[in-house]
Write a protein that holds these residues in place. Structure first.
Motif, short mmCIF file in Angstrom:
data_model
loop_
_atom_site.label_atom_id
_atom_site.label_comp_id
_atom_site.label_asym_id
_atom_site.label_seq_id
_atom_site.Cartn_x
_atom_site.Cartn_y
_atom_site.Cartn_z
N ILE A 73 0.83 -1.40 -0.05
CA ILE A 73 0.22 0.02 -0.02
C ILE A 73 0.95 1.21 -0.06
CG2 ILE A 73 -1.72 1.33 1.39
CD1 ILE A 73 -2.87 -1.28 2.19
N GLU A 74 1.97 1.23 0.75
CA GLU A 74 2.79 2.05 0.67
C GLU A 74 3.29 2.61 -0.62
OE1 GLU A 74 7.24 3.72 2.87
OE2 GLU A 74 5.82 2.40 3.78
N ASN A 75 3.69 1.50 -1.28
CA ASN A 75 4.30 1.66 -2.55
C ASN A 75 3.42 2.27 -3.57
OD1 ASN A 75 6.75 0.46 -1.75
ND2 ASN A 75 6.24 -1.46 -2.61
N TYR A 76 2.09 1.76 -3.57
CA TYR A 76 1.17 2.30 -4.54
C TYR A 76 0.67 3.98 -4.15
CZ TYR A 76 0.03 -2.67 -4.68
OH TYR A 76 0.37 -3.97 -4.74
N ARG A 77 0.66 4.43 -3.12
CA ARG A 77 0.57 5.58 -2.56
C ARG A 77 1.87 6.54 -3.03
NH1 ARG A 77 -1.30 4.71 3.85
NH2 ARG A 77 -3.46 4.17 3.03
N ASN A 78 3.04 5.91 -3.23
CA ASN A 78 4.33 6.54 -3.60
C ASN A 78 4.19 6.86 -5.11
OD1 ASN A 78 5.40 6.83 -1.03
ND2 ASN A 78 6.43 5.01 -1.25
N GLU A 79 3.30 6.01 -5.89
CA GLU A 79 3.13 6.08 -7.12
C GLU A 79 1.85 6.86 -7.52
OE1 GLU A 79 5.02 4.98 -9.42
OE2 GLU A 79 6.21 3.39 -8.54
N GLY A 80 0.99 7.50 -6.74
CA GLY A 80 0.19 8.48 -6.78
C GLY A 80 -1.18 7.64 -6.84
N ILE A 81 -1.12 6.35 -6.56
CA ILE A 81 -2.48 5.78 -6.95
C ILE A 81 -3.45 5.65 -5.83
CG2 ILE A 81 -3.30 2.98 -7.02
CD1 ILE A 81 -0.49 2.50 -8.54
N ASP A 82 -4.47 5.97 -6.22
CA ASP A 82 -5.74 6.01 -4.81
C ASP A 82 -5.81 4.63 -4.45
OD1 ASP A 82 -8.04 6.13 -3.50
OD2 ASP A 82 -9.30 6.84 -4.94
N THR A 83 -5.55 4.42 -3.15
CA THR A 83 -5.58 3.05 -2.29
C THR A 83 -6.59 2.91 -1.56
OG1 THR A 83 -4.21 4.04 -0.48
CG2 THR A 83 -3.04 3.04 -2.45
N SER A 84 -7.60 3.87 -1.55
CA SER A 84 -8.84 3.77 -0.75
C SER A 84 -9.69 2.59 -0.95
CB SER A 84 -9.89 5.07 -0.89
OG SER A 84 -10.13 5.14 -2.16
N CYS A 85 -9.70 2.06 -2.03
CA CYS A 85 -10.35 0.84 -2.10
C CYS A 85 -9.89 -0.46 -2.15
CB CYS A 85 -11.16 0.81 -3.55
SG CYS A 85 -12.06 2.28 -3.67
N ILE A 86 -8.34 -0.41 -1.33
CA ILE A 86 -7.92 -1.82 -1.05
C ILE A 86 -8.19 -2.23 0.23
CG2 ILE A 86 -5.43 -2.90 -0.75
CD1 ILE A 86 -4.23 -0.87 -2.58
N LYS A 87 -8.79 -3.67 0.07
CA LYS A 87 -9.41 -4.15 1.28
C LYS A 87 -8.35 -4.77 2.06
CE LYS A 87 -12.59 -8.15 2.12
NZ LYS A 87 -13.39 -9.46 1.28
N ILE A 88 -8.44 -4.82 3.29
CA ILE A 88 -7.56 -5.32 4.22
C ILE A 88 -8.12 -6.55 4.99
CG2 ILE A 88 -5.90 -5.17 6.35
CD1 ILE A 88 -5.38 -3.09 4.13
N GLN A 89 -7.36 -7.77 4.41
CA GLN A 89 -8.02 -9.10 5.24
C GLN A 89 -7.01 -9.80 6.13
OE1 GLN A 89 -11.00 -10.50 4.09
NE2 GLN A 89 -10.48 -12.01 5.83
N PRO A 90 -7.35 -9.68 7.41
CA PRO A 90 -6.25 -9.94 8.51
C PRO A 90 -6.46 -11.53 8.59
CG PRO A 90 -8.24 -9.06 9.24
CD PRO A 90 -8.32 -8.85 7.98
N GLY A 91 -5.30 -12.18 9.03
CA GLY A 91 -5.42 -13.66 9.31
C GLY A 91 -4.92 -14.43 8.41
N ILE A 92 -4.62 -13.83 7.21
CA ILE A 92 -4.04 -14.63 5.91
C ILE A 92 -2.81 -13.79 5.35
CG2 ILE A 92 -5.58 -13.15 4.36
CD1 ILE A 92 -4.91 -16.92 4.01
N HIS A 93 -1.93 -14.71 4.73
CA HIS A 93 -0.95 -13.82 4.20
C HIS A 93 -1.18 -12.88 2.80
CE1 HIS A 93 -0.37 -16.60 0.61
NE2 HIS A 93 -0.76 -17.60 1.27
N SER A 94 -0.59 -11.97 2.38
CA SER A 94 -0.72 -11.45 1.19
C SER A 94 -0.13 -12.09 0.00
CB SER A 94 0.02 -10.01 1.50
OG SER A 94 -0.52 -9.19 2.20
N GLY A 95 -0.80 -11.88 -1.05
CA GLY A 95 -0.03 -12.73 -2.36
C GLY A 95 1.38 -12.60 -2.32
N ILE A 96 2.02 -13.86 -2.64
CA ILE A 96 3.33 -14.10 -2.97
C ILE A 96 3.64 -14.78 -4.30
CG2 ILE A 96 5.35 -15.31 -2.17
CD1 ILE A 96 4.73 -13.06 -0.19
#
Length: 305
Positions: A73-96
């Motif tokens: 998310i920090e990387n996307y914000r640095n690119e000027g991308i709107d991150t307000s619609c990125i869902k946070i799903q706890p308890g699982i790993h992010s994509g790898i």
């Protein structure tokens, strides 16, 4: 001047990349040289490519609350991308993604989707307001198919052109194809869509025609450095690509699609937009990494091949 807006729906991954002399065979262990951790994921790659190519991007995705998700998310914000619609799903790993990159630029990729699998149709409908004013909607297939269908439905209802990059390859239901404005498979993905177990170069026009007949949509069948086979209602043929010395082909298709969406959102003619996207993709394969390889608008406009 205000940038055109697009919405990208798709995956967010962290790529773990090893440079190897060649792609290992089944059961083979080889020694690589360098290791890198690089932001990736088809959706994210395309969002970054589109943002760098001159558009205002809203990214709809799902990450975990782990360190990979927070960094993404920090990387996307640095690119000027709107991150307000990125869902946070706890308890699982992010994509790898685990990626081997050989000396000639070819790669092999294994993906553990993680949080990407938790982006659901109801999330798309919940973010429906952000589609307002968008010139393009772009999606791929690293999130659930029903979620992609929901994005296509929203775009269709709002009269927004919808670009589908059908990667990874999968059978595409005609209910989805009917809502797609542009589809951009590579040769392998086109073979899957047209139910072929094998194909050759002579099958490219036939596959493009079959996909066109399934959905009546514009078909951009990407052929790497050889170009793009374009099939529309009034044109059929190859738009030549650019030959460069490849270092890493990992995100070439993603850069192509992101740049294509940006060009079309800026009201560029379709053939010119395809050329623009091919220029961007050609630049990207001369660089290592997925998102880091995406060129800026100025680079795409002024590069000399």
């Amino acid at each position: 001047m205000e940038k055109p807006k697009i919405v990208v729906v798709g995956s967010s991954n962290t790529d773990m990349v090893v440079k190897v002399p060649y792609i290992p065979a089944s059961g083979e262990t080889i020694l690589g040289t360098d290791f890198m951790t690089i932001p990736g994921g088809k959706g994210a790659n395309q969002a970054v490519a589109a943002a760098r190519a001159g558009t205002d991007v809203t990214f709809i995705a799902c990450v975990s609350d782990d360190s990979f998700g927070k960094q993404a998310i920090e990387n996307y914000r640095n690119e000027g991308i709107d991150t307000s619609c990125i869902k946070i799903q706890p308890g699982i790993h992010s994509g790898i993604a685990l990626i081997n990159v050989a000396e000639g630029g070819e790669n092999s990729i294994s993906v553990a989707p993680g949080a990407n699998s938790y982006l659901f149709p109801e999330d798309i409908y919940g973010f429906e307001d952000v589609f307002e004013g968008a010139k393009m909607v772009l999606a791929q297939l690293e999130v659930p198919l029903e979620t992609v269908e929901a994005a296509a439905e929203v775009a269709h209802e709002k009269g927004i052109p919808f670009i589908l990059n059908p990667a990874p390859g999968a059978a595409i239901p005609e209910s989805l194809l009917s809502k797609v404005t542009i589809i951009s498979p590579n040769e392998t993905e086109a073979a899957i869509i047209t139910s072929r177990n094998e194909f050759s170069e002579k099958d490219v026009p036939i596959m493009a025609e079959e996909i066109f007949e399934k959905g009546g949509t514009t078909v951009l069948l990407t052929l790497g450095g050889k170009g793009v086979y374009l099939k529309t209602f009034d044109f059929e043929g190859i738009i030549p690509g650019y030959k460069v010395k490849a270092v890493d082909t990992t995100a070439a298709g993603d850069v192509f699609n992101g740049a294509l969406a940006a060009a079309l959102a800026g009201e560029m003619d379709l053939k010119e937009a395809v050329d623009f996207a091919q220029r961007a993709a050609a630049i990207s394969v001369t660089r290592m990494g997925a998102q880091p390889s995406a060129p800026t608008l100025e680079e795409i406009q002024h590069v000399q091949f």
